[in-house]
Design a protein around this motif. Structure first.
Motif, short mmCIF file in Angstrom:
data_model
loop_
_atom_site.label_atom_id
_atom_site.label_comp_id
_atom_site.label_asym_id
_atom_site.label_seq_id
_atom_site.Cartn_x
_atom_site.Cartn_y
_atom_site.Cartn_z
N SER A 63 -1.23 1.19 -1.98
CA SER A 63 -1.33 1.18 -0.53
C SER A 63 -1.44 2.41 0.17
N SER A 91 3.09 -2.63 11.03
CA SER A 91 3.66 -2.59 9.65
C SER A 91 4.90 -3.29 9.61
N GLY A 95 2.64 -6.54 9.07
CA GLY A 95 2.34 -5.99 7.68
C GLY A 95 3.28 -6.47 6.73
N ALA A 96 4.63 -6.32 7.01
CA ALA A 96 5.89 -6.46 5.90
C ALA A 96 5.69 -7.95 5.62
N ASP A 99 2.33 -8.90 3.48
CA ASP A 99 2.53 -8.28 2.16
C ASP A 99 3.45 -9.13 1.17
N CYS A 289 -2.77 -1.89 9.08
CA CYS A 289 -1.30 -2.28 8.53
C CYS A 289 -1.06 -3.56 8.01
N GLY A 290 -1.57 -3.64 6.81
CA GLY A 290 -1.08 -4.92 5.95
C GLY A 290 -1.61 -6.04 6.31
N HIS A 296 -5.07 -5.03 0.81
CA HIS A 296 -3.68 -5.49 0.48
C HIS A 296 -3.84 -6.73 -0.43
N SER A 321 5.22 -2.10 2.48
CA SER A 321 4.30 -2.15 3.76
C SER A 321 5.53 -1.23 4.65
N GLU A 324 4.91 2.24 3.98
CA GLU A 324 3.49 2.90 4.36
C GLU A 324 3.51 2.99 5.91
#
Length: 527
Positions: A63, A91, A95-96, A99, A289-290, A296, A321, A324
Motif C-alpha cells: 500500500s 484513511s 479506508g481503515a 481494508d 485512501c483505501g 487495496h 490503512s 498509510e
C-alpha cells in the motif's frame, strides 16, 4: 498553528480511530482458531501461512509503494484544508474500515475464485465487468510505476547496488529459513541488519549502470514476472520482514524532518485553491485512501491467501490503512513548501531532495526505501493479476499448477503496459484513470460487503455505515466521470457534457438497480 502541534493532533486522531475500529471489529466475531485459506488450502506456492510481522510488512509495503507519494501532489492542486481533511477522514474512517472488511471478507469467503464470490453477491455476469475494471486499474498503475522506476534508478549507482544486494540478502535469508527454524523476531532483526549492510555496501561500492527507458522497463517487467510465479515463501514473505524494518526507518526520517525542518507554520501552503473546486472529485480519486482504491482490493487477494489467523486481520487491515494515512499527512507536512507542481517521472527524485536538508545522506536513504516499497507494490499487483487471471480463465474448472494461457496473458499485459509507458507522458491523467477505475472496483466490493453484512451480521450501525459508503462512492464516481469528461472532452461540442453525463447516469442506474434488487431478494428470502 505550528506543524509539530498539528502533527500530534493528527497522530492522536489516527490512534483513536484504530482503537475504536478495533473495538468495533468484535461485531465480526473474530476467532483466532478459525482455519484460514492458507491452512485449509496449503499448497506451498500461493496458500502459505505467514507470521504476523511478515504479512503486515507485505501488506503495508504494497500500500505504501505509490499512493501516498503521488497523493502529496494534490495538496498543491486543491489546498491544505481539503487535502488534510480527506487524508485524515478518508484513511481513519473509510479506508481503515474498507481494508479490514475486504480482507476479512476474502478470508471467510474463499471459494477458490474471486469471480465466484462476485457471482454470489453481484450476479451471474459480474465477472465480465469486474475483470476488465481490475485490468484497467492494474494497467494504469503499472504504467506509472514503470515511469517512476525508470526515472529514478537510471545512472544512480547507490540505488542500483542497494536494490541488488538487498534482493540477494532476502533470497539468502529465505533459503536459510527453509532448513533452520527462525522466529519472526529474529527474522525481523536479521532483515533490518541485512538492509543496513546492503545500504553500507552500496554506499561504498556503487554500481553505475545506464540504459534507456525501454531496457530498464524490460528488466523490471522480467523481474516481477519471475517473482509472480515463485512461491510466496521464497521472496514475498521474507521481504515482508524487510518492509516492516523499512517502515520504522521511513517514519524516523519523516519525524526527523517534521521536528528539524525550518518550516514551522502553514504560511507557505494555500488553504484553498478556489479555481479547482469544480474538480474537487479528483481529490477523492487522486488521494485514494483505501475506500477509493481498487488497488487495496487487488493486494488483499494476495494477503488473504497468507493470513494464518483471523486475529491478524484487524492489525493488518486497520493498521496498514491508518499508517498509510499517517504517512501521507506527515509527509505532506514535511514537504509542504517544496512539492513539485507537475507529476512526471522525476517526481520522486524531486521530493526526495527535501530529506537532504536534514542530513546529506537521507535523500538517498529515502529513495532506497521508496523504491523497495514500489517494487513490493508491483510484485503484489502482478501476483494479484496472476490470481484473477487464473480465476477468470479457469472459472468452470480447477486451476492447474501451470496454465500456459495465464503466463502468456501476463507477459503480454506487462509488455503492453511497458509500450504505453514509453508513449504516455502525462502521468497525472494516468493517475486519474487508475483512480476512477479503482473507485469503480471499490464500489463493487462495497456492494458485496453490504450484502455479506446483511446476511451474516445485521448490525444496524454496520449496515448504515456500509450503505453510506456505497452512496458516497456512487456519488463521487458519477461526479468524477462528469468532471473528467468535461476536462478531456472540452472543445468537442455538445459531447463534452452528453458523453460523461450519459456514462454517469448509466452508472447510477445500473448500480441502483443491482443494489436495490439484491437487497429486496435478501429480505424476500429471509436470509
Amino acid at each position: 498553528m505550528e506543524l509539530e502541534l498539528f502533527f500530534f493532533i493528527i497522530l492522536a486522531f489516527f490512534f483513536l480511530s484504530y482503537i475504536l475500529w478495533s473495538r468495533f471489529s468484535r461485531v465480526f466475531k473474530i476467532n483466532c482458531v478459525n482455519p484460514t485459506p492458507s491452512i485449509e488450502r496449503y499448497d506451498r506456492v500461493n496458500y502459505v501461512p505467514a507470521k504476523f510481522i511478515s504479512i503486515f510488512g507485505g501488506h503495508f509495503g504494497s500500500s505504501f509503494g505509490i499512493g501516498p507519494l503521488v497523493g502529496s501532489f494534490f495538496l498543491v492542486k486543491f489546498g491544505l484544508v481539503p487535502f488534510l481533511m480527506w487524508v485524515v477522514l478518508g484513511s481513519a474512517v473509510l479506508g481503515a474500515f474498507y481494508d479490514f472488511a475486504v480482507l476479512l471478507f476474502l478470508v471467510r469467503n474463499e471459494q477458490g475464485s474471486v469471480f465466484k464470490i462476485a457471482e454470489n453477491y453481484l450476479g451471474k455476469f459480474s465477472r465480465y465487468i469486474l475483470f476488465p475494471l481490475l485490468l484497467l486499474n492494474i494497467f494504469f498503475l503499472s504504467l506509472i510505476i514503470l515511469k517512476f522506476f525508470t526515472g529514478v534508478v537510471d545512472g544512480n549507482g547507490f540505488l542500483i547496488s542497494a536494490l541488488i544486494f538487498v534482493q540477494v540478502f532476502v533470497l539468502l535469508l529465505s533459503f536459510i529459513s527453509r532448513f533452520i527454524y527462525i522466529s519472526q523476531g529474529i527474522m525481523f532483526l536479521l532483515s533490518a541488519l541485512g538492509g543496513a549492510i546492503s545500504v553500507f555496501i552500496a554506499y561504498k561500492f556503487p554500481l553505475y549502470l545506464k540504459f534507456d527507458e525501454l531496457t530498464w522497463g524490460f528488466i523490471l517487467i522480467l523481474y516481477v514476472f519471475i517473482l509472480a510465479f515463485l512461491p510466496v515463501s521464497l521472496n514475498f514473505q521474507p521481504k515482508g520482514y524487510l518492509n516492516s524494518a523499512l517502515f520504522i526507518l521511513i517514519f524516523v526520517l519523516l519525524f526527523s524532518g517534521i521536528f528539524r525542518s525550518g518550516e514551522k507554520s502553514f504560511d507557505s501552503a494555500p488553504l484553498f485553491v478556489k479555481e479547482n473546486l469544480f474538480f474537487l472529485p479528483l481529490l477523492f480519486i487522486g488521494v485514494s485512501c483505501g475506500a477509493l482504491s481498487g488497488f487495496h482490493s487487488i493486494f488483499s487477494f494476495v494477503s488473504a491467501k497468507q493470513i494464518s489467523s483471523e486475529c491478524h486481520i484487524s492489525k493488518v487491515g486497520l493498521g496498514s490503512s491508518i499508517l498509510e494515512g499517517l504517512f501521507l499527512s506527515t509527509f505532506a507536512l514535511f514537504i509542504l513548501k517544496l512539492i513539485p507542481e507537475s507529476l512526471d517521472k522525476k517526481f520522486i527524485s524531486e521530493i526526495s531532495k527535501n530529506f537532504s536538508f536534514i542530513f546529506p545522506f537521507f535523500d538517498k536513504l529515502f529513495l532506497f526505501v521508496v523504491l523497495n516499497f514500489l517494487l513490493s507494490s508491483f510484485e503484489s499487483m502482478v501476483r494479484g493479476l496472476k490470481f484473477i487471471s487464473e480465476d477468470f480463465f479457469s472459472y468452470d474448472s480447477q486451476p492447474s499448477r501451470f496454465d500456459f494461457r495465464v503466463h502468456i496473458f501476463l507477459l503480454l499485459f506487462l509488455l503492453i503496459s511497458l509500450a504505453f509507458s514509453l508513449w504516455w507522458q502525462d502521468l497525472e491523467d494516468a493517475w486519474y484513470f487508475a483512480g476512477l477505475s479503482g473507485l469503480t472496483v471499490s464500489l463493487g466490493f462495497s456492494i458485496m460487503l453490504f450484502q455479506w453484512f446483511l446476511k451474516e451480521f445485521r448490525n444496524v450501525f454496520l449496515l448504515l455505515f456500509s450503505f453510506s459508503v456505497i452512496l458516497f462512492l456512487l456519488f463521487i464516481s458519477s461526479w468524477g466521470t462528469i468532471v473528467l469528461g468535461a476536462k478531456y472532452f472540452y472543445g468537442y461540442g455538445i459531447s463534452f457534457l452528453v458523453i460523461p453525463s450519459f456514462v454517469a447516469i448509466f452508472l447510477i442506474y445500473s448500480v441502483s438497480k443491482l443494489f436495490l434488487g439484491l437487497v429486496y431478494e435478501r429480505f424476500r428470502k429471509g436470509d
